[in-house]
Design a protein around this motif. Structure first.
Motif, PDB file in Angstrom:
ATOM      1  N   ILE A  52       0.839  -1.206   0.000  1.00 15.26           N
ATOM      2  CA  ILE A  52       0.000   0.000   0.000  1.00 15.26           C
ATOM      3  C   ILE A  52       0.870   1.252   0.000  1.00 15.26           C
ATOM      4  O   ILE A  52       0.612   2.217  -0.736  1.00 15.26           O
ATOM      5  CB  ILE A  52      -0.936  -0.008   1.222  1.00 15.26           C
ATOM      6  N   LYS A  53       1.927   1.240   0.811  1.00 12.32           N
ATOM      7  CA  LYS A  53       2.823   2.394   0.898  1.00 12.32           C
ATOM      8  C   LYS A  53       3.508   2.662  -0.436  1.00 12.32           C
ATOM      9  O   LYS A  53       3.588   3.807  -0.895  1.00 12.32           O
ATOM     10  CB  LYS A  53       3.864   2.142   1.986  1.00 12.32           C
ATOM     11  N   LYS A  54       4.015   1.611  -1.095  1.00 11.07           N
ATOM     12  CA  LYS A  54       4.689   1.788  -2.381  1.00 11.07           C
ATOM     13  C   LYS A  54       3.734   2.339  -3.442  1.00 11.07           C
ATOM     14  O   LYS A  54       4.085   3.226  -4.220  1.00 11.07           O
ATOM     15  CB  LYS A  54       5.276   0.463  -2.855  1.00 11.07           C
ATOM     16  N   CYS A  55       2.515   1.819  -3.473  1.00  9.94           N
ATOM     17  CA  CYS A  55       1.538   2.291  -4.464  1.00  9.94           C
ATOM     18  C   CYS A  55       1.135   3.728  -4.182  1.00  9.94           C
ATOM     19  O   CYS A  55       0.980   4.541  -5.111  1.00  9.94           O
ATOM     20  CB  CYS A  55       0.308   1.387  -4.448  1.00  9.94           C
ATOM     21  N   ASP A  56       0.968   4.063  -2.909  1.00 13.71           N
ATOM     22  CA  ASP A  56       0.589   5.425  -2.536  1.00 13.71           C
ATOM     23  C   ASP A  56       1.698   6.411  -2.903  1.00 13.71           C
ATOM     24  O   ASP A  56       1.431   7.508  -3.401  1.00 13.71           O
ATOM     25  CB  ASP A  56       0.297   5.485  -1.040  1.00 13.71           C
ATOM     26  N   GLU A  57       2.952   6.033  -2.689  1.00 14.56           N
ATOM     27  CA  GLU A  57       4.081   6.886  -3.078  1.00 14.56           C
ATOM     28  C   GLU A  57       4.114   7.096  -4.587  1.00 14.56           C
ATOM     29  O   GLU A  57       4.393   8.204  -5.063  1.00 14.56           O
ATOM     30  CB  GLU A  57       5.394   6.253  -2.612  1.00 14.56           C
ATOM     31  N   TYR A  58       3.835   6.027  -5.327  1.00 15.98           N
ATOM     32  CA  TYR A  58       3.852   6.130  -6.776  1.00 15.98           C
ATOM     33  C   TYR A  58       2.774   7.097  -7.273  1.00 15.98           C
ATOM     34  O   TYR A  58       3.024   7.961  -8.117  1.00 15.98           O
ATOM     35  CB  TYR A  58       3.637   4.744  -7.392  1.00 15.98           C
ATOM     36  N   ILE A  59       1.553   6.965  -6.715  1.00 17.57           N
ATOM     37  CA  ILE A  59       0.453   7.838  -7.128  1.00 17.57           C
ATOM     38  C   ILE A  59       0.753   9.296  -6.764  1.00 17.57           C
ATOM     39  O   ILE A  59       0.532  10.210  -7.573  1.00 17.57           O
ATOM     40  CB  ILE A  59      -0.862   7.371  -6.476  1.00 17.57           C
ATOM     41  N   THR A  60       1.265   9.505  -5.565  1.00 18.06           N
ATOM     42  CA  THR A  60       1.588  10.872  -5.124  1.00 18.06           C
ATOM     43  C   THR A  60       2.615  11.512  -6.047  1.00 18.06           C
ATOM     44  O   THR A  60       2.493  12.681  -6.433  1.00 18.06           O
ATOM     45  CB  THR A  60       2.124  10.848  -3.684  1.00 18.06           C
ATOM     46  N   PHE A  61       3.627  10.735  -6.405  1.00 16.46           N
ATOM     47  CA  PHE A  61       4.656  11.283  -7.281  1.00 16.46           C
ATOM     48  C   PHE A  61       4.091  11.607  -8.659  1.00 16.46           C
ATOM     49  O   PHE A  61       4.389  12.655  -9.238  1.00 16.46           O
ATOM     50  CB  PHE A  61       5.811  10.290  -7.409  1.00 16.46           C
ATOM     51  N   GLN A  80      -8.432   2.169  -7.742  1.00 16.04           N
ATOM     52  CA  GLN A  80      -9.281   3.075  -8.518  1.00 16.04           C
ATOM     53  C   GLN A  80      -8.496   4.260  -9.063  1.00 16.04           C
ATOM     54  O   GLN A  80      -8.875   4.850 -10.078  1.00 16.04           O
ATOM     55  CB  GLN A  80     -10.435   3.573  -7.649  1.00 16.04           C
ATOM     56  N   SER A  81      -7.376   4.607  -8.410  1.00 11.70           N
ATOM     57  CA  SER A  81      -6.584   5.776  -8.820  1.00 11.70           C
ATOM     58  C   SER A  81      -5.527   5.443  -9.860  1.00 11.70           C
ATOM     59  O   SER A  81      -4.973   6.355 -10.484  1.00 11.70           O
ATOM     60  CB  SER A  81      -5.889   6.387  -7.586  1.00 11.70           C
ATOM     61  N   LEU A  82      -5.240   4.170 -10.084  1.00 15.65           N
ATOM     62  CA  LEU A  82      -4.089   3.784 -10.914  1.00 15.65           C
ATOM     63  C   LEU A  82      -4.296   3.855 -12.428  1.00 15.65           C
ATOM     64  O   LEU A  82      -3.341   4.142 -13.155  1.00 15.65           O
ATOM     65  CB  LEU A  82      -3.637   2.374 -10.535  1.00 15.65           C
ATOM     66  N   PRO A  83      -5.490   3.574 -12.976  1.00 20.07           N
ATOM     67  CA  PRO A  83      -5.615   3.498 -14.450  1.00 20.07           C
ATOM     68  C   PRO A  83      -5.138   4.726 -15.197  1.00 20.07           C
ATOM     69  O   PRO A  83      -4.591   4.610 -16.297  1.00 20.07           O
ATOM     70  CB  PRO A  83      -7.119   3.257 -14.651  1.00 20.07           C
ATOM     71  N   LYS A  84      -5.305   5.931 -14.633  1.00 21.46           N
ATOM     72  CA  LYS A  84      -4.891   7.123 -15.376  1.00 21.46           C
ATOM     73  C   LYS A  84      -3.363   7.249 -15.434  1.00 21.46           C
ATOM     74  O   LYS A  84      -2.830   7.978 -16.268  1.00 21.46           O
ATOM     75  CB  LYS A  84      -5.503   8.386 -14.771  1.00 21.46           C
ATOM     76  N   PHE A  85      -2.655   6.522 -14.566  1.00 23.63           N
ATOM     77  CA  PHE A  85      -1.197   6.548 -14.572  1.00 23.63           C
ATOM     78  C   PHE A  85      -0.610   5.312 -15.258  1.00 23.63           C
ATOM     79  O   PHE A  85       0.466   5.376 -15.841  1.00 23.63           O
ATOM     80  CB  PHE A  85      -0.657   6.632 -13.146  1.00 23.63           C
ATOM     81  N   ILE A  86      -1.322   4.199 -15.171  1.00 25.03           N
ATOM     82  CA  ILE A  86      -0.863   2.949 -15.783  1.00 25.03           C
ATOM     83  C   ILE A  86      -2.016   2.390 -16.621  1.00 25.03           C
ATOM     84  O   ILE A  86      -2.860   1.633 -16.114  1.00 25.03           O
ATOM     85  CB  ILE A  86      -0.424   1.915 -14.722  1.00 25.03           C
TER      86      ILE A  86
END
Length: 545
Positions: free
Chosen positions: A227-236, A301-307
Motif C-alpha cells: 500500500i505504501k509503495k503504491c501510494d508513493e507512486y500515485i503521489t509522485f 481506482q486511482s491507478l488506471p490514469k497513470f498505468i
C-alpha cells in the motif's frame, strides 16, 4: 563406353548432344530458331520501352510475386551470369532464357524486390525498391529495441481516433537506466498485484483457500508495504516533476542494492501467488480488515490514469523476455520471477551477446473458447514524408494450440506464432470450433464477433484502433527513415486484444512471412502480394514529377 568417363563428362556431353553451347561460357545463340530469337528480342524491347523489368531476391515465397509480374507482361531480370550457371540441364528453353538475359544486361530494373540491401549506393535512385533505407546509426523500428525507443515519444503525436497506440511497458535490459526502471516497475506491479488479490478474495472468496487466517505464515506488514509503495507512486505521478522519469525516484541505488531492498517483499509475494500461503491475522486485526480492503480499493481506482495497462496486467506479474533481433517467436520466454528475467537477459547465443528487452505480459487477453490468439495486420508504406500508409483490409488470427493458463508458462500456451505452434499437437480438450491449423481470417473472426453479439467491435474499435496504432508507430519513426521517393515497404504488425477488445501493439515485422503455411495464409498472402503489385504497376505507369 567407360562408365567413369561418362559420369565425369556428363555435363559437357549434354552440351555437345544438344548443340546449345559452344562452351559453358560461350552459349550458341545461333542454334535458337530465328523466329524464336526475333520474338524474344521484341518482347525484351517492349519491356524496356514500357519499363516492365523486375528483379527478385532469393526467397521461396517470391514465386507468387514472380508469377504475378509475369502475368502482367513484365520480364524478370535475373542477371546473365547467374542465369548462365544456373541452367544445369542446358535445355533449349534454358538457352532461350539465357538469350533473354543477355539482352537485358544493360537494361535498368524498374522494380527490385528483395529481403536485404547491403549497399544503397549500388541501387539506381530511379529503381523502385521494396525497402526504405534507415539512417546510419539509427535503430530500425522493426527491431524490438527500436520500436520501444521510438514509442516513448508517441504522446507527442497522440490524436484521438487518428494517432494513438497502446503498447505494453517495455525496457531495454542492456541499458542500465532502463534496467533499474524495470526492476522498480516489477516491484510496483507486484505491489499492485497483491492489492488485486486482496480485493478478489473479498469479492470472490474461495472455500478451498483462505487468504487471511489465524496462524498464517505471511505477516501483514507485507500488505502495508505494498500500500505504501503504491501510494508513493500515485503521489509522485500527481505532483512530481514532469520532466523526470516517474519511476526514477525509487531507482537511484545500484541494481544490486535494489534487489536486496525488494527481496523481502518479493519473496513473500511469491509465496502468496505461487504457494498459496496465507496472511496471519489475530481476532483484533480481523475486525479492522474492512479498513485494509478500503485502502486497497481506493488505490486501485486511482491507478488506471497513470498505468493504462493496469487492468490487463492481471495479478501474476508475468513478463516476456525477447531477443530484440529475433523473429517468428524465437528467443522469447514467459517468466514470473525477477531473478529469472535478469538471468535470461544476460544470456548469449554462440558466444555472441544478444540484445534483450523485457515487456509486460498481457495477462487478461481476449480469449476465444479459452484460447489465446493474436492478429497479424499488414500495411504498406509508399512515402515517408509526407507519410503515406495503406492498411490492408484483410488480416488473420493466429491461435495457440493449447488452452490458456497463467499457471503454465510454456511457449505453446502463450506464443501464437505459427512457427512455434506448428511444433505442438492441438490439445485434445481444445474447443472443436477452433481451427486445426490454428488460423482464422478476419472474415471468420467477424462472424464470430457477430455470434457472440459483438459485431460492431471490429468496425468501431478493433480495426480503427489498429490503424491509429500503426500511424502512431510510423510517425514516431519518421525521422529515422530515409524519404526515398522510389521505395515502398510491406510490414506486418502484431496485435493482442484485451478483454475490452482494445488492440495492443506488440511488434512490427519487416519482411513478414508470406508463404502458404496454412490454407488461410495460402489464400491471403497471395492476394496481398497481387494487390501490392497492382498498386506498383499503377505507380510505374504514372508520369513522374
Amino acid at each position: 563406353m567407360n562408365n567413369s568417363k561418362e559420369d565425369g563428362s556428363q555435363q559437357e556431353g549434354s552440351i555437345e548432344k544438344f548443340g546449345l553451347f559452344k562452351s559453358v561460357e560461350n552459349p550458341n545463340f545461333e542454334s535458337i530458331p530465328p523466329f524464336i530469337r526475333s520474338k524474344i528480342e521484341m518482347t525484351v524491347q517492349k519491356a524496356i520501352q514500357q519499363k516492365k523489368i523486375f528483379s527478385l531476391g532469393k526467397a521461396t515465397y517470391y514465386r507468387t510475386i514472380k508469377d504475378t509480374f509475369l502475368r502482367r507482361g513484365w520480364i524478370q531480370k535475373t542477371g546473365y551470369e547467374e542465369a548462365l550457371w544456373s541452367k544445369k540441364n542446358k535445355r533449349p528453353e534454358d538457352l532461350e532464357e539465357l538469350y533473354c538475359q543477355s539482352l537485358l544486361r544493360a537494361a535498368p530494373v524498374t522494380i527490385l524486390w528483395t529481403r536485404y540491401i547491403s549497399d544503397w549506393n549500388t541501387i539506381d535512385p530511379k529503381t523502385i525498391v521494396n525497402r526504405f533505407p534507415i539512417l546510419k546509426g539509427k535503430e530500425h523500428f522493426c527491431s524490438k529495441i527500436g520500436l520501444n525507443n521510438n514509442l516513448q515519444d508517441a504522446y507527442w503525436f497522440h490524436e484521438d481516433g487518428v494517432s494513438a497506440v497502446k503498447f505494453p511497458r517495455t525496457y531495454n535490459l542492456q541499458n542500465p537506466a532502463e534496467l533499474k526502471s524495470f526492476i522498480d516497475d516489477y516491484v510496483i506491479t507486484a505491489c499492485i498485484s497483491l492489492l488485486k488479490i486482496i480485493i478478489r478474495d473479498k469479492i470472490e472468496p474461495t472455500e478451498s483457500y483462505n487468504l487471511f487466517q489465524i496462524g498464517g505464515k505471511i505477516p501483514l506488514d507485507v500488505i502495508y508495504y505494498a500500500i505504501k509503495k503504491c501510494d508513493e507512486y500515485i503521489t509522485f505521478r500527481e505532483h512530481g516533476d514532469l520532466d523526470e522519469d516517474p519511476t526514477s525516484r525509487a531507482v537511484s541505488p545500484s541494481t544490486d542494492d535494489l534487489l536486496k531492498l525488494y527481496d523481502y517483499y518479493l519473496s513473500n509475494y511469491s509465496r502468496i501467488v505461487e504457494q498459496k500461503d496465507s496472511f496471519t491475522i489475530s481476532t483484533a486485526q480481523e475486525m479492522k480488515f474492512q479498513d485494509l480492503y478500503n485502502a486497497c480499493r481506493l488505490i486501485l481506482q486511482s491507478l488506471p490514469k497513470f498505468i493504462p495497462q493496469v487492468d490487463s496486467d492481471g495479478y501474476r506479474n508475468l513478463w516476456l523476455v525477447k531477443d530484440s533481433d529475433s523473429s517468428c517467436g524465437k528467443g522469447v520466454w514467459v517468466l514470473r520471477k525477477l531473478s529469472d528475467v535478469l538471468g535470461r537477459g544476460k544470456t548469449s547465443v554462440k558466444g555472441k551477446t544478444s540484445r534483450y528487452i523485457v515487456q509486460k505480459y498481457i495477462e487478461r487477453p481476449l480469449l476465444i473458447y479459452n484460447t489465446k490468439f493474436d492478429i497479424r495486420q499488414w500495411f504498406l508504406v509508399t512515402r515517408i514524408n509526407p507519410l503515406q500508409i495503406w492498411m490492408y483490409r484483410k488480416s488473420y488470427l493466429r491461435f495457440s494450440s493449447q488452452p490458456f493458463s497463467l499457471d503454465d508458462t510454456h511457449e505453446a500456451v502463450h506464443l501464437c506464432n505459427n512457427s512455434i505452434q506448428r511444433k505442438y499437437p492441438v490439445h485434445p480438450e481444445r474447443h472443436p470450433a477452433l481451427p486445426r491449423n490454428n488460423m482464422w481470417d478476419s472474415t471468420t473472426f467477424r462472424r464470430y464477433l457477430k455470434f457472440i453479439g459483438q459485431e460492431e467491435k471490429w468496425a468501431k474499435v478493433i480495426y480503427p484502433s489498429m490503424k491509429a496504432s500503426i500511424i502512431a508507430a510510423l510517425q514516431v519513426s519518421q525521422d529515422d527513415i530515409v524519404d526515398r521517393p522510389n521505395s515502398f515497404e510491406l510490414y506486418g504488425a502484431d496485435f493482442i486484444l484485451t478483454e475490452d477488445f482494445s488492440p495492443w501493439l506488440i511488434e512490427i515485422n519487416s519482411s513478414p512471412a508470406m508463404h502458404a503455411s496454412t490454407s488461410v495464409t495460402g489464400k491471403l498472402c497471395s492476394q496481398c502480394y497481387k494487390d501490392v503489385i497492382k498498386d506498383l504497376c499503377f505507380r510505374t505507369c504514372r508520369p513522374s514529377g
